[in-house]
Design a protein around this motif. Structure first.
Motif, PDB file in Angstrom:
ATOM      1  N   GLY A  43     -42.239 -21.454-120.294  1.00 16.86           N
ATOM      2  CA  GLY A  43     -43.449 -21.881-119.607  1.00 16.86           C
ATOM      3  C   GLY A  43     -44.700 -21.798-120.440  1.00 16.86           C
ATOM      4  O   GLY A  43     -45.711 -21.258-119.978  1.00 16.86           O
ATOM      5  N   TRP A  44     -44.709 -22.306-121.622  1.00 19.52           N
ATOM      6  CA  TRP A  44     -45.888 -22.256-122.483  1.00 19.52           C
ATOM      7  C   TRP A  44     -46.683 -23.541-122.310  1.00 19.52           C
ATOM      8  O   TRP A  44     -46.426 -24.540-122.979  1.00 19.52           O
ATOM      9  N   LEU A  45     -47.651 -23.510-121.441  1.00 23.09           N
ATOM     10  CA  LEU A  45     -48.411 -24.708-121.123  1.00 23.09           C
ATOM     11  C   LEU A  45     -49.243 -25.189-122.307  1.00 23.09           C
ATOM     12  O   LEU A  45     -49.293 -26.391-122.588  1.00 23.09           O
ATOM     13  N   THR A  46     -49.868 -24.278-123.039  1.00 23.93           N
ATOM     14  CA  THR A  46     -50.698 -24.719-124.169  1.00 23.93           C
ATOM     15  C   THR A  46     -49.855 -25.327-125.282  1.00 23.93           C
ATOM     16  O   THR A  46     -50.253 -26.313-125.895  1.00 23.93           O
ATOM     17  N   SER A  47     -48.685 -24.769-125.542  1.00 22.25           N
ATOM     18  CA  SER A  47     -47.806 -25.341-126.559  1.00 22.25           C
ATOM     19  C   SER A  47     -47.309 -26.712-126.143  1.00 22.25           C
ATOM     20  O   SER A  47     -47.197 -27.621-126.960  1.00 22.25           O
ATOM     21  N   LEU A  48     -47.030 -26.845-124.850  1.00 19.66           N
ATOM     22  CA  LEU A  48     -46.565 -28.129-124.339  1.00 19.66           C
ATOM     23  C   LEU A  48     -47.636 -29.193-124.499  1.00 19.66           C
ATOM     24  O   LEU A  48     -47.364 -30.308-124.953  1.00 19.66           O
ATOM     25  N   LEU A  49     -48.869 -28.859-124.152  1.00 18.70           N
ATOM     26  CA  LEU A  49     -49.945 -29.841-124.244  1.00 18.70           C
ATOM     27  C   LEU A  49     -50.268 -30.207-125.692  1.00 18.70           C
ATOM     28  O   LEU A  49     -50.600 -31.349-125.981  1.00 18.70           O
ATOM     29  N   SER A  50     -50.157 -29.250-126.608  1.00 15.19           N
ATOM     30  CA  SER A  50     -50.449 -29.556-128.008  1.00 15.19           C
ATOM     31  C   SER A  50     -49.348 -30.402-128.645  1.00 15.19           C
ATOM     32  O   SER A  50     -49.596 -31.135-129.588  1.00 15.19           O
ATOM     33  N   ALA A  51     -48.128 -30.299-128.128  1.00 12.91           N
ATOM     34  CA  ALA A  51     -47.008 -31.051-128.690  1.00 12.91           C
ATOM     35  C   ALA A  51     -46.694 -32.304-127.883  1.00 12.91           C
ATOM     36  O   ALA A  51     -45.697 -32.967-128.146  1.00 12.91           O
ATOM     37  N   LEU A  52     -47.533 -32.648-126.922  1.00 18.07           N
ATOM     38  CA  LEU A  52     -47.244 -33.778-126.042  1.00 18.07           C
ATOM     39  C   LEU A  52     -47.122 -35.114-126.772  1.00 18.07           C
ATOM     40  O   LEU A  52     -46.171 -35.852-126.519  1.00 18.07           O
ATOM     41  N   PRO A  53     -48.013 -35.467-127.699  1.00 22.51           N
ATOM     42  CA  PRO A  53     -47.840 -36.762-128.378  1.00 22.51           C
ATOM     43  C   PRO A  53     -46.539 -36.863-129.173  1.00 22.51           C
ATOM     44  O   PRO A  53     -45.838 -37.871-129.107  1.00 22.51           O
ATOM     45  N   VAL A  54     -46.197 -35.802-129.889  1.00 22.55           N
ATOM     46  CA  VAL A  54     -44.961 -35.819-130.669  1.00 22.55           C
ATOM     47  C   VAL A  54     -43.759 -35.851-129.729  1.00 22.55           C
ATOM     48  O   VAL A  54     -42.793 -36.589-129.951  1.00 22.55           O
ATOM     49  N   SER A  55     -43.831 -35.076-128.645  1.00 23.99           N
ATOM     50  CA  SER A  55     -42.723 -35.026-127.694  1.00 23.99           C
ATOM     51  C   SER A  55     -42.519 -36.362-127.006  1.00 23.99           C
ATOM     52  O   SER A  55     -41.378 -36.806-126.808  1.00 23.99           O
ATOM     53  N   ALA A  56     -43.605 -37.007-126.632  1.00 26.13           N
ATOM     54  CA  ALA A  56     -43.495 -38.312-125.966  1.00 26.13           C
ATOM     55  C   ALA A  56     -42.905 -39.347-126.918  1.00 26.13           C
ATOM     56  O   ALA A  56     -42.020 -40.123-126.538  1.00 26.13           O
ATOM     57  N   GLY A  57     -43.379 -39.352-128.149  1.00 21.69           N
ATOM     58  CA  GLY A  57     -42.826 -40.275-129.137  1.00 21.69           C
ATOM     59  C   GLY A  57     -41.369 -39.980-129.437  1.00 21.69           C
ATOM     60  O   GLY A  57     -40.537 -40.880-129.547  1.00 21.69           O
ATOM     61  N   PHE A  58     -41.044 -38.693-129.534  1.00 22.47           N
ATOM     62  CA  PHE A  58     -39.662 -38.294-129.812  1.00 22.47           C
ATOM     63  C   PHE A  58     -38.740 -38.729-128.680  1.00 22.47           C
ATOM     64  O   PHE A  58     -37.661 -39.264-128.919  1.00 22.47           O
ATOM     65  N   ALA A  59     -39.161 -38.494-127.439  1.00 17.64           N
ATOM     66  CA  ALA A  59     -38.324 -38.855-126.295  1.00 17.64           C
ATOM     67  C   ALA A  59     -38.085 -40.360-126.243  1.00 17.64           C
ATOM     68  O   ALA A  59     -36.951 -40.816-126.023  1.00 17.64           O
ATOM     69  N   GLY A  60     -39.127 -41.128-126.450  1.00 17.55           N
ATOM     70  CA  GLY A  60     -38.966 -42.579-126.455  1.00 17.55           C
ATOM     71  C   GLY A  60     -38.067 -43.056-127.581  1.00 17.55           C
ATOM     72  O   GLY A  60     -37.179 -43.885-127.387  1.00 17.55           O
ATOM     73  N   GLY A  61     -38.296 -42.513-128.762  1.00 20.76           N
ATOM     74  CA  GLY A  61     -37.464 -42.883-129.914  1.00 20.76           C
ATOM     75  C   GLY A  61     -36.025 -42.457-129.738  1.00 20.76           C
ATOM     76  O   GLY A  61     -35.088 -43.154-130.122  1.00 20.76           O
ATOM     77  N   PHE A  62     -35.824 -41.265-129.146  1.00 19.83           N
ATOM     78  CA  PHE A  62     -34.461 -40.781-128.909  1.00 19.83           C
ATOM     79  C   PHE A  62     -33.711 -41.709-127.971  1.00 19.83           C
ATOM     80  O   PHE A  62     -32.556 -42.053-128.210  1.00 19.83           O
ATOM     81  N   LEU A  63     -34.381 -42.141-126.917  1.00 26.42           N
ATOM     82  CA  LEU A  63     -33.724 -43.042-125.953  1.00 26.42           C
ATOM     83  C   LEU A  63     -33.370 -44.383-126.598  1.00 26.42           C
ATOM     84  O   LEU A  63     -32.274 -44.903-126.390  1.00 26.42           O
ATOM     85  N   VAL A  64     -34.273 -44.912-127.401  1.00 26.92           N
ATOM     86  CA  VAL A  64     -33.993 -46.183-128.075  1.00 26.92           C
ATOM     87  C   VAL A  64     -32.851 -46.004-129.084  1.00 26.92           C
ATOM     88  O   VAL A  64     -31.924 -46.811-129.143  1.00 26.92           O
ATOM     89  N   GLY A  65     -32.919 -44.932-129.874  1.00 31.50           N
ATOM     90  CA  GLY A  65     -31.854 -44.679-130.855  1.00 31.50           C
ATOM     91  C   GLY A  65     -30.507 -44.437-130.209  1.00 31.50           C
ATOM     92  O   GLY A  65     -29.478 -44.897-130.684  1.00 31.50           O
ATOM     93  N   PHE A  66     -30.522 -43.704-129.079  1.00 35.78           N
ATOM     94  CA  PHE A  66     -29.271 -43.426-128.379  1.00 35.78           C
ATOM     95  C   PHE A  66     -28.683 -44.700-127.793  1.00 35.78           C
ATOM     96  O   PHE A  66     -27.476 -44.914-127.823  1.00 35.78           O
ATOM     97  N   LYS A  67     -29.539 -45.569-127.293  1.00 34.07           N
ATOM     98  CA  LYS A  67     -29.059 -46.833-126.723  1.00 34.07           C
ATOM     99  C   LYS A  67     -28.501 -47.748-127.829  1.00 34.07           C
ATOM    100  O   LYS A  67     -27.494 -48.427-127.623  1.00 34.07           O
ATOM    101  N   LYS A  68     -29.153 -47.769-128.986  1.00 32.52           N
ATOM    102  CA  LYS A  68     -28.681 -48.629-130.090  1.00 32.52           C
ATOM    103  C   LYS A  68     -27.411 -48.078-130.735  1.00 32.52           C
ATOM    104  O   LYS A  68     -26.657 -48.839-131.326  1.00 32.52           O
ATOM    105  N   GLY A  69     -27.226 -46.768-130.683  1.00 36.65           N
ATOM    106  CA  GLY A  69     -26.062 -46.135-131.331  1.00 36.65           C
ATOM    107  C   GLY A  69     -24.835 -46.469-130.621  1.00 36.65           C
ATOM    108  O   GLY A  69     -23.760 -46.651-130.976  1.00 36.65           O
TER     109      GLY A  69
END
Length: 105
Positions: free
Chosen positions: A79-105
């Motif tokens: 439950g680290w809210l500050t860590s979550l908010l600071s990593a939100l852009p990278v996490s959002a990009g990672f999640a989107g990229g992961f879904l696209v990569g997983f679908k293409k794989g």
């Protein structure tokens, strides 16, 4: 107040998406390989059981699979809210990229 530049956020999202895409693609390939290995192993067990070479306790195997599934779904994220908010852009990009990569794989 923290100043966040749009260029920095774009680089974090893009970098996360690229890394997520690569990991997603690899994860799907690895998951397929593991599924094939497990399927072949179970088929070999069944074959050896029909030949009388070994005896397999199928209830124990299906029970172990159910236990691992329930353990994986009951895990609580930290439950680290500050860590979550600071990593939100990278996490959002990672999640989107992961879904696209997983679908293409």
């Amino acid at each position: 107040m923290v100043d966040i530049g749009l260029q920095q956020v774009g680089l974090e999202i893009g970098g996360g998406a690229l890394i997520g895409g690569i990991i997603g693609f690899a994860a799907k390939k690895i998951a397929k390989l593991i599924a094939i290995i497990v399927g072949l192993e179970l088929a070999l067990f069944k074959f050896l059981e029909t030949r009388g070479i070994l005896s397999v306790n199928w209830e124990a195997i299906s029970g172990a699979a159910g236990n691992s599934t329930s353990t994986a779904t009951s895990a609580q994220p930290p439950g680290w809210l500050t860590s979550l908010l600071s990593a939100l852009p990278v996490s959002a990009g990672f999640a989107g990229g992961f879904l696209v990569g997983f679908k293409k794989g």
